[in-house]
Each structure stands twice: as C-alpha cells, then as structure tokens.
Design an enzyme around this catalytic site. Structure first.
Site, PDB file in Angstrom:
ATOM      1  N   TYR D   5       0.843  -1.201   0.000  1.00  0.00           N
ATOM      2  CA  TYR D   5       0.000   0.000   0.000  1.00  0.00           C
ATOM      3  C   TYR D   5       0.877   1.249   0.000  1.00  0.00           C
ATOM      4  CZ  TYR D   5      -3.149  -3.683   1.618  1.00  0.00           C
ATOM      5  OH  TYR D   5      -3.844  -4.859   1.751  1.00  0.00           O
ATOM      6  N   HIS D 144     -31.398   5.932   5.497  1.00  0.00           N
ATOM      7  CA  HIS D 144     -31.458   4.711   6.315  1.00  0.00           C
ATOM      8  C   HIS D 144     -31.364   3.453   5.458  1.00  0.00           C
ATOM      9  CE1 HIS D 144     -33.007   7.504   9.370  1.00  0.00           C
ATOM     10  NE2 HIS D 144     -33.816   7.940   8.435  1.00  0.00           N
ATOM     11  N   SER D 265     -12.607 -14.841 -10.921  1.00  0.00           N
ATOM     12  CA  SER D 265     -14.044 -14.779 -10.771  1.00  0.00           C
ATOM     13  C   SER D 265     -14.777 -15.001 -12.090  1.00  0.00           C
ATOM     14  CB  SER D 265     -14.450 -13.426 -10.197  1.00  0.00           C
ATOM     15  OG  SER D 265     -13.712 -13.154  -9.047  1.00  0.00           O
ATOM     16  N   ARG D 272     -18.073 -10.294  -8.717  1.00  0.00           N
ATOM     17  CA  ARG D 272     -17.032  -9.271  -8.843  1.00  0.00           C
ATOM     18  C   ARG D 272     -17.039  -8.471  -7.559  1.00  0.00           C
ATOM     19  NH1 ARG D 272     -18.198  -7.536 -15.123  1.00  0.00           N
ATOM     20  NH2 ARG D 272     -17.560  -9.548 -15.982  1.00  0.00           N
TER      21      ARG D 272
END
Lengths: 437, 437, 437, 437
Positions: D5, D144, D265, D272
């Site tokens: 990272y 919400h 995948s 995905r």
C-alpha cells in the site's frame, strides 16, 4: 514496523517465509485428512509433503501474485512447481483462501503471544528481583507529585510486578481467544469440505476448531487480542513514567544504566537522559494505536468483507513487534536500573518530618484529644516548621500540649519502621509462598 | 450520559444516593473491624449503623462539599449529623479518602457488570431462539457484499450467539478484574490501619482485597474493564450492521418490528427505517470512545495522581449506561425482528443458479476433468447465463461435455440441502448438548 | 456531561429550550421565505411569529414525542398549540426534519465555538500577562526532565501563549467548517422547496448555505470540528503537565493558588496538591475521546443514516462543555499561579555551573582548541565538579589549559544574561508589535 | 508501512537518503549563515558544499550510529569523511540535534503534504468528471438504506467532490501548520546561535521560522496535521462505502472496473468483489489510527522529552504513505467505475411510484385538502400499491377524491424532471463558474 524497535525473533514470525511455511503445513495436513476421508488420493497427499523442507521462493510467489492478484493462488502455483503440478492438483480441495489465511494468521498471533509472554516473564523476573533487593529501601510516597508518607522502593517494584503479572494472565486469555482455526469453506457451511479436515488440521497445528465461522474467523477475537496488547502497553508506560520521574534532575533517585564509554553526555555528568523510558512511553502510544482499528474491524458485512485485512497487515506485525521490543527494553532498564538510596533518603527527609503530620494527628486523637484540638496543635507546629524551615519533631516535642497528650512511646511517631511493618505481608500477598528471587 | 439511552436500573447504580449508601457500608464495616481490633470503641462502631436505613440528604452533602471542597469529608460530616458527631468521630479512622472512593467505585462497576451480564443473557437468549427458529431457513451467504454460496439465517443468528457468548466470558473476566477493594491508607502501606480492616470490608462487600495498592487501586484493571466494554460494543455494531443490510430496500430480508400504529411512514409503506440498529451503530461508537481514555488513565504519577478521576466520572456511567441500554435495545430488535423467508429465497435465486458454479467446478474436477477443462466448461455456461439472463443449471445440463462427465446423481448439485447438511453439527458446536431454546 | 465540569453559559446552549428556540426561528424564517415565494399565505407566516416570545413547554413536547416517536413532529405539534393549528399547518412545508435538526445543530456548534473562543482569549490574556511579568525570571530549561541550559519562565508562558494563539486560529477555522445550514428537503435535491428558502434562513441565522447536502449536512465538517477540539484539549494537557511538574515537591517552582482558608492540607503545609491541573489532564483525555467517534461518523450510508445522531447527542454537549470548563479553569490557574523565583534560581544553580558546560565547550573550540582537546578539558572539570560537588566555574578557572585558551572576557561564560539576550526578540515574534499586556 | 500500500514517490520522502540530504542542506545553509555572521570561516562554509552531490553511505552512517548511539553525530561524522574532518569541524556549530531533526521532519511533512495534495487533486478531478458525466442520471436517493426520493448519480459525485475539495483546503492549512523550521539551540533561547541562522535556513528551505521553540518545534502543529489526515481518511471511507453499497449483488448500480483477463471470478460472473473499496475502508482505519498518538504527543515534559520520536517514526511514514496510496487507489476506482444507469432506473422504479408519495401528499395539501384528508388518501392508495404490488400512480389516478383535488397539470407529480430541476443550481454552487471538466 520500525526496524530499530524490533527483535529478530518477533520479526521472523511475520516474515513471508514463515507465513508460507504455515500455509504449507495447513494445506498438507488438510490433504492428509482429505485422503483419510477418501476425497483425494493418498498418494497425492503424501506427495505434498515433498515440500516439507523446501525453502519457498518469495520472489517467485510475488511474481505470480503480480499476475494472478491472489496471494493464496500464487502460493499454490509455486507449491505445484515444487511438488509437481499433477500431485498438487488436489491441494486446497474444497477450501477457500480464508481457511488458510485466517488459520495461519491465528497461528502467527499465538506464536507472537508466546514471545510476548517470554518478554512479560523477563519483566516480571526483573521486577521481582529488584523488589526483593529494595524491599526495605525507604522512599517517600507521593500523591499528586507531592510528598505524602514513607513507603519503600521495593513496594514500587512489587506493585509493578503485580500489574505485569496480571498482564500475563490477560495475555494468556488473549492467546486463547485467537487459538482457533477454521477450514469451513466459502461461507462457513462445510458444503464442500468435511469438518473432519478442520479437526485434523487444528489438532496438528495446536488450535481449537472455531465453533462457527463464516468465510472468516470472527474478528471480535482479534479485537480482544489487540485491546489486551493496548493494556499491556499502558502498563509499560506506567513503569516508564515512574522511572522518568525518579531520574529527573531534582529527584535523582534512580537512573537508567549508562555505560561508562557511552558518548555524548560525559561532558555534562548531570545530563544522563532517561531516553529508554521516554522511548517506551512513545512505544506505548504506538502499540495502543492498534486498539481502535481492531475494534473497528469487528463489524464486517455479512459473511465477510475484506476491510479488516489491510488493517491487520499493519497492526499485527507492528503491535506485536513493538510491544515485544518494548518489553525487553523495559526488562533491561529494570535489571540495570541504578538506584540511589541516599538520594531517596534525602528526599524523604526534605521536609524535616512534616510527612509524619498525619500520623501525629491520629496519635493525638487516639490519645484522647478532640479532633479539633489535635488538628490545631499539629497545624501550628507544622506551619512553624514550614515557615522557619525548622524540624517538625523538635517543635512538637517542645509543645506542652502535645507532650501532655502523647505517652513517651508514642513519641517514636517519626520512626520509619512504623511505615514498613506491613511490607512483608504485602510481599506475601504479591509473590505468594515463593519469596525467593 | 444521554437520558434517552438509559435504563433506570443502570442509572440507579450511578446515583449519588447509591454511592453514598456504598460509602456508608464501607465505613460502617470498617468501624466494626476497627472495633474488633480494639482500635475504636465497640459502641462507636455500633452507633454508626444507626444510619443503616437513613436516606442521605444529597443537597446537604453538596452544600458541605461546596465549603470543604472535599466529597468524602462532606459525606462524613453529614453522617455525623445523622449518627451524632461524637459517635462519628471514630469513623474513617486511619483511612484515606481513596480507600472509600476506589472500593466504592469497584463495587459500582461490579454491579454494572452484573446488569450488563443480564443484558448479554437476554441478547443470547434471543439469538438462540431465532437461530433455532431459522435453523434451516435458506439464505444466500455473501462475501464482499456479493452473493457467494447458500447458508441459513439460523447460522447467522448462531454465529452472533457464539460471539455474544464469548462476550459473556469476557465480561465475567472483566468483572473479576475490578472486583477488588483496598483499605490501605495514604500510600498503601497500611501504616495507619491494619490489613484486617481491608479483609473484613472486602469480605462483607463481595470483593477481594487488592494484593498491593498505592493510594489507589491500580488502573490497569479499569483499562481492561473498559476495553472489554469496547469489544462488546463492537459486537453490537456487528449485529446491527447485519440487520441494517437485511432491511435495505433492495434486500428486504428482514425488518425491525414496526408497530401497526407507529406514525409517520404509513403513507410510504416501503419506508420502514432500521432506526434502532442505526442507533445501535452510533451507541457502539460512543461506548468504544471510553477505551482510549481508560488506557491513558493507567500511567499515573508515583503513588497516584488524580487525573483519572474526571475521566471516570464521565466514562464509567456513560459507557455502562449506554451499553446496558444498547444490549436491551438489541435484544428487543432480535426478539421481534420480522423475517421474510420468501425474500431470502428470491434473493438466493436471483442469479439463476450461478451461486452453485464453484460446486459444479469441484464436481467436474472430482469427476476426472482437468481443472482447466472444468473451469472452461463452467465459465462458458456461467457467462452465457449471466449475459442472457438464462438458467445456469439448464445450460449446464444441455452441455454435452458437462453431462458426459457428471454422473446423474451429481446433477443434483443445485440441491440446497447439500449446503445445509452440516447445520446440525455446527449448532451442536455452538449450543452444545442443550439444543432446546 | 459531568455537572461539576460545566459552566452554565455552555450548558445553556445545549438546553432543550435553546434548541427549540432555534428550531422555531428556523421554521419561522422559512415561513417568511415561503410566503415571499407565494408558496404559503403571508398571514400564515406572520402568525407563526406569535410564538416569538413564548416559552416552549418541554414536558409537553416530550409527552407528544413519547407518542409520535418523532422529535420535530412533537415540536411542530406543540408550536401549533401556541400559534393555532390552522396557522401552523403551513409551517415546515417542503422541509424534512433534518433541515431543522442539522441547521440548528450547526448553530449550536457555532455558539459553542464562540464561547470556547472567549475561553481561549482568557487563557491567552493570562499567559501573555504572566509571560511579560516573568520575561526575565531565570529558570533552568530541561530536556528529558534533566537540566539543560537556562531559559526564563516568561519564555515558558510565551510558548504556551503561541500554542494557544494557534488554537484560536484553529478554532476559528473549525467554526467556519460548521457555519453552514441546509434546507434542501428529503435527499437534498430541493425537489419540494426552493433554494431561496435556504438562502433566507441561513442569512437570518448567520450561516452560509451548505453548497451540496443530502438529507443532512456532511459530517466531515463535524469530524474536523471535534478533531480541532481534541488538539486544543491536548494543548491544555501540555500546560497542565508543566504546572504539575513545577509544583512537585522536589521542584516547587510554582503552585496552584491555594486560598488561605482552604481546608484539608493546612496541617501538612507541604501538601498542596496540583489538583486543578491534574483535573485538566483528565478533562483533556475526556475531550479527546470525542475525536474518534466523530471521525467514525463521516462514512454514512447513501444520502444518510442516523448512526451519527446518538454519537452527537453525547459528544457535542460533552466535548464543548468540558472543554469550555477546562479553558476557564486553566485560565484561573494561570492568572493566580504562585511563582517562586528563588526556588527557580536555586534549581538553576543546583549543579554548580555544570549547565554551562556546553557553552564552555563551544567557547574553547571557538578560541582555537580542537574539539577533542576542548572536550577533554571540559569533561575532566565537569566530572570533578560532579563527583566532588565542587563549583564547576572555579575548577575551570583553575585549569591552566582553559585559562590559556579563554580570553578574560570569555570567562563570563557563566553569565545568565547571555542566555536571556534574545528574549526580547522572541517576545517580538510571539506577541508582535503589541508588547503591552 | 505496508509495502503493497505504498507508492514510490511517497516512500522516497521517508527514505534515509532523502532525510540525510535534507539534513545536509540544513547544515550547509546554516554554515553559510554562520560564515556571513563571521562565526565560522567562509572557507569552512564553502567546503561543506562539496558534499552537495554526494550520495550518503547509509550503511556507514548506521555503523557509526551503532557506536555513538546518536543519529545526528553519526551523520556529521560521515559528512566529515566526505568534506574533510577539518572543514567539517565548523558544521553544526551552536546547534542542537533537534534543530536539524525537527526542521528536516517538517520539510518531509511538507513534501508529503504536497504529494497528498496531488492525490486529492486527482480524486477531485475524477469526481468532477464523473459528476458531469452523470449529472442527470436518475438514481433513487436513500435514507437509512431505504428508498426515499429520486436524486442523480451526478449529485452523489458532486457531493463527494465538495467533501474532497474541503479536504484540499484542510490539507493546505495542515501543511501551513508544519511549514516551520527552528534553529534555536538546546532550549530554544538562541544562546549559542544567532536567530539570523534560523532565518537564512528557513528561507532557503521554504519554511517560516518557528516563532518560539524550545529544543523542539511544538507538537500541537503535528497533532493538527495528523488529525487532518484522519479526516481525509474518513472521507475516503465515506466514498468507499458508497461504492461498496452500489456494487452489492442486490443493488448492482456500479462496479469497480474489472479487467477482462482478471483471473478468478470469471467462472462466477456475478462475483465481482469491490475489493479495492473494501481495502480503502481498511486503509482509512489505519490512517486514522495515527490521530490519537499524535494528540498524545502534544504534552511533553518541560522543554522536551523524546517520547514523541518513536511515535513519529511510525505514524509519519505510515499515515502519509498509506493515505497517498489510498487517494490514488480511490482516484483510479472513480475514474474507471463501471456505472449501470439501467439498474439505477430499475431500482428507482422498484416500488412502483411509492417514492413519490410525499410529493403527492404535499400537492394535495397545497390543493386545499386538509393534511389529515390528504394523508388518508395517500395512505390508502400506498398501502394498496404495496400489498397488491400495484402501480401507485394508476391507483391514485383512479381515486376520485384525489383526481377531484388535483388539477391535471399536477398529475405530473411522478415526473422525474421535477426532482432534477435544481441540479444545475447545485452544480453551480459546487463547481462555481467553471462548469467544464
């Protein structure tokens, strides 16, 4: 991870080679179990163990991952290169990547906990030794940074021992929290793998099967683990702060060990800085910083989202490595701490007996004086002692109201031994029957 | 403390009247012990109990404190007004304020822990009941928010049960941490009070004597206590997030109970908001916010500084009151959660069998196809199903390469029962022998 | 919110009466704007202002909310009871509850910021006054708690002033962050209300319109606000720690003011505890605890979820009230701090000139000695001074190698004035042209 | 720092070579200033610049530090090896290590801030582009998690732009906070160095002189810096959460870009996973974890203790590197986000017009019906639409009470355009006059 605050033993736990070694063992044991169940050929399972003593080629695995963007697939591909692609095709059957990742992660955390325990043991041993060494070394007790009543340096060490001993129990519990493994498939239903595989792998790897997992092992366990490290770090800070206070120029009751040849401050002999305990104070903050993200990692979406992963790539090595380093640094500081009992005594006597004023007050009350009268008598002599920098005891002994009330044996109110008479009892409570160092 | 997120039972623990009642009991028991030791007259000890059933006048105590600036002295003065100043003069003999304050604080924390345990028990009972109710209610498992493989709603509840059951064990340990009392005098040396007093008071109040205290009970204990509350709060968030996801318009697998007459949204029947679980998400953040200051409270100066006090005046009632409220709100949400099994089934079938693709892949491999060929077969049919919104199973069954490989009995790969066959085993692991609700 | 750490001015901002007053003003101004747009009758808008001077009946509103479970509806119903239900039916037209709630919340935060600014102003004024008072009061500077080189107490105050002055700028920016209002309807599209209403209300209430809102005002603004309070709290801790150090028994360079009649410690004149600054240390932790939940509040679901609400009900009053109290308590401590210049001088001289060793070293080097030779000369004399508790300067002046190198004028190396000669320049940098108190 | 990272540009800032380069420049400029003041020979100052283009030997410096235990001395020794020990003897004259360390640290933070600003710029540009691209792409707004009223995807991007634009302003302010340097000697008094040196070095290095420093630059500046990074990280989480929601199987309104050849995948085309935004969620937690330790770093003892140092060795590279990476990852996600407007439309229409119920209610009220009657009319049709899965509009248009009240033109209440008519106005507020991408 900050290299200068790292010990190789703990760094090794988080090394890719170690991680791949653990992955391998999980996969190989799983193959054994699958073979026993008849799911895969026995020969395939046996073949996997060919990689038992192989060194994994990290660069190669990284290269594969760069293409597949999947760490476990990259590893399995490399494993196939070692044991043969044909033999390797049964590896990982019915498993999901997290079965390997999470089980391996918990094994790493358990090993880290074991190392941390060794660090705590060393700290406790050092504290115990210094506690007994200075069991009766008198020292002024302070509340609010202000002189209160006498205590001993041994009691200071003993209470830190008790605190760190509690931390051992906490760490033991924290290790138990993460000593689980899971081989339960994509969403934890064992749809494509028999629970017997999980049982076998866990038994071999020293873990308990996670009673119910999803794709992953639940993260409340890890939250508790890192929260516990945060508490231990705070205890380190607690001891570090005490030592920093003892070393400050005006107090000088103790100093971090300063090697004779140590450069830099020898031209300023008073300038021996408690840099190790200051460093420990900072490391405590750093370790504690793992607690909040670990708590935030608990609430994942449905059967898993992967947001916890990047967090753990950071906090798991960092918190364990820095805490491990800090424990050993702390142990070293305690083991070699240079103590100045004469300075402790000088500080204790700094206020010419005023620290005994509460005890005099109590004695006068018990001798029958009203609280008000006793208070007035103590106060007037205390104020005089304070303002005239005179000896409090001498003033009291010259005060007829006081001498009238106090029987001669009570005049030994200034005897330090009075404050130390329960030290043995406290030591017995802290160290139990084993009063040897 | 936010009144709307508070239950009276927990609020009462932190009420001044409760605190003064505990202070009184500590002082009265201490008098008994002192009388038994001959330190104070037996009559004086007996007289103190006159206040046993008295209501303390909070306003009066506050008024005295406004003058003396000392809470314990204010209380003792008021106690003297009740039992008589002469009888009261032996109260608190040899003790320091913290002996009362810290011992009382720990009693409050223990009582709070007991209430929290009751809350956890209710949450666990609700989770267990719903787990058994929906043991075999099929539901799509999701990783990354994306459909993965089938699971059941019962497994979801069961894993939350397991998590909350772990929290019970943690809370039990946390309660043990703070179940200590200390009556050890100004710097913890028992210089002016016999350890027997501490032993007696602790026995009477249900505490263990703190093995070694300074002026105060060490704060690593409280750090651990609040860290544990933070973990429990995070578990609450975990469940709350799951329910919020289930209730979102596109998922609609479950809803918080909505009373028939509940005003406001009835004109928008689709607009039933998961406000309780959103609220729980916020309360979790609030409870967690106690963790860091509790950790920062550990490192105090020497035998004590009082910086921890203001922190605890805030976090102790706030964290326990809000967590207690949250546990009961959560229990209510779970107990009354409206579940929509048909919606779960509809979501499960949303991708026309694609969620079984992994299982088909595995079956083809086990049937002897190479992984590459199996993968290609699954992929081409999956892509067709996806792009043409066609049924995956039908496409597969029309693919000669697939049907050639798969024996007829394997064509039941789309049978949900396959995914549910280990549910009982998992339930046995989670709930043990007691499979009754 | 802990009542004993609260000032009524700040408490009033968070009082329900204040909140309802602000709600009313927002609604009434919105009616004016709606009337101007012709959306509602002018008479209806005018009628609402009948409640201008009304006291709202909190109990009544609470009772309605208990039924409707909706705070804004409860308020509007009560408003209808005051101005007449018919006139009130146009109130809140096209608005959503959050339009009122969030705009009002930001107004409360702005008012809180204004009060906090007054507190910072008072702290800064106190620091400036004490800085000038002690501009040239010599004091030993300490690094690592160890004596380093001389400085002045005025410089200590001046640097705290500079820090608090930075906090004023930060608070100003934080106030700007939250000085926005939004009247943009259910999802922020102005579908049912014209942006002109928002513009009018904001203008009247002293806010800027939020450029783009959803149902709510974005919470990154509030995160920044509370993060800023956390920084200010940390600065308070910074000053508090300094004072606690100055007051500790062995240092005694300053003391918190202790009123002559103040009970409790007069029998122990040395026992004046820095309880106010210890309290400030704890309050700093408490205020800081708002930062993390405020950061966690930023990521809400889609156009809003209400998880932030319970958090803000807690942290907004708590953090502002405690910080406000802390600032004024700190200001009081600084204003009345009892300073002991003689003790500062005694501490400064504690090591008999050794604090000048660096300067001597530098002078010898500049006088042409090699660094090594200079170092050796300084070191041997320093060690002698340290071990024999002798005067460093005297020893140096008796060392021929030193006196050979140093011209007579350099022998004034021990002159304190040398260290103070840039104080005025620093003061000019900190306080600018305005060198008056 | 987690290598995966990390972007090389930011890593380079924290590279030892960079640090030593900055140290060198500070020392060399200081020599120039000292030479100009006549404190050191002009030739010595000139000689130092011989190292201008030298590569520093990190291993060599580390080796020296292993002996001297002092990083700055180790560097200076190595510098002497490059420029000649004789010439180097005037380097660092009158300075203290922290003069170099802190000034260099702030330069690194400024450079890090510049890189972060570039990252924010890229994020803002991406958000702006996508906002204009989808200015009028209709989408259901959700409160919400429940469908509320229509909005547009462009508005979603626009509000994230506004939030990130605020973060640019905050980062600018944060950079200003740390853009100071200090060359003020051991305790900040300039006793052994003229303030002109500080002025010269700061001017050359692009910093302002710190108005008043002690041995160090005050840490409230850095606390504010890292708190700001925490806010930016929280905004990243905010956007990441939105995208994760859009991508979940039942919503599918958008997806992270998935390269055609991306392995894994393709056999499950529905699978995905939004792994990039999940990763960003975790990185946000990681960056935020720097905030609390940075706040704890503010309160140092007297003129400095070194506890902040280890903390900063960790959080400074970690927080800036991970935030930098996260910003660019986020920008990439936004730039390439695959949007499904049809799915947005399908979700919008999911409840057959019920999302317009509020607007109908308002129209009926404005048409003269009482609120109660209007409410009843809307409610009965809404409930019927909900229960019978019928079209809300059709039902309304078949309800005589409704059609009696509503003029024909109001029957276009279901027109989406109504909700979009203020989009341009909002865009003007957010993007100002520059409505080009």
């Amino acid at each position: 991870m900050i290299p200068r605050y790292a010990r190789p033993e703990m760094v090794a736990i988080w090394d890719p080679q170690t991680r791949f070694r653990i992955w391998f063992e999980i996969e190989a044991h799983a193959c054994d179990a699958q073979a026993a169940l008849g799911v895969i050929p026995k020969e395939a399972a046996a073949a996997v163990w060919k990689a038992k003593d192989a060194e994994f080629d990290i660069a190669r695995i990284d290269a594969i991952e760069a293409v597949t963007k999947h760490d476990v697939i990259a590893f399995l591909t490399h494993l196939g290169e070692i044991v043969g692609a044909e033999e390797a095709r049964f590896v990982h059957q019915g498993m999901t990547s997290s079965d390997v990742l999470d089980t391996a992660f918990n094994i790493q955390l358990c090993r880290a906990a074991d190392l941390l325990m060794a660090g705590l043991d060393r700290v406790c041993a050092a504290l115990k030794a210094r506690a007994f060494e200075h069991r009766l070394t008198p020292r002024i007790g302070r509340s609010h940074g202000i002189h209160a009543e006498p205590t001993t340096l041994g009691l200071t060490f003993a209470r830190f021992f008790a605190e760190m001993d509690r931390n051992r129990a906490r760490l033991r519990a924290a290790r138990e929290e993460v000593a689980t493994g899971a081989i339960s498939g994509p969403v934890g239903t064992f749809a494509s793998i028999d629970p017997a595989v999980e049982a076998h792998v866990c038994a071999k790897m020293g873990l308990r099967p996670e009673p119910i997992s999803t794709q992953i092992i639940p993260r409340d366990r890890h939250a508790m683990f890192f929260a516990t490290l945060g508490v231990i770090a705070s205890s380190i800070e607690n001891i570090a702060i005490e030592i920093r206070h003892m070393q400050r120029s005006e107090v000088m009751e103790a100093e971090e060990y300063f090697s004779p040849g140590q450069k830099g401050s020898s031209a300023m002999p008073h300038k021996r800085n408690p840099v190790l305990t200051e460093n420990l104070t900072g490391l405590a903050r750093l370790v504690r910083s793992a607690v909040v993200p670990a708590l935030e990692n608990v609430a994942l979406w449905h059967e898993r989202d992967i947001s916890h992963s990047s967090v753990e790539r950071g906090i798991a090595p960092d918190a364990t490595i820095h805490l491990d380093f800090a424990l050993h640094r702390l142990a070293g500081v305690i083991e070699k701490l240079v103590v100045y009992p004469e300075r402790m005594r000088a500080n204790l006597d700094r206020f010419r007996g005023l620290v005994h004023s509460q005890r005099v007050l109590l004695a006068l009350t018990q001798a029958g004086m009203t609280r008000e009268a006793a208070y007035a008598a103590v106060q007037r002599n205390a104020m005089r002692a304070w303002e005239q920098e005179a000896d409090f005891k001498a003033l009291l002994m010259a005060d007829p109201e006081v001498t009238a009330a106090l029987p001669p044996e009570d005049r030994r109110l200034f005897d330090l031994a009075h404050h130390l008479r329960h030290v043995d009892a406290i030591f017995a409570r802290v160290f139990g029957a084993d009063q040897t160092v």
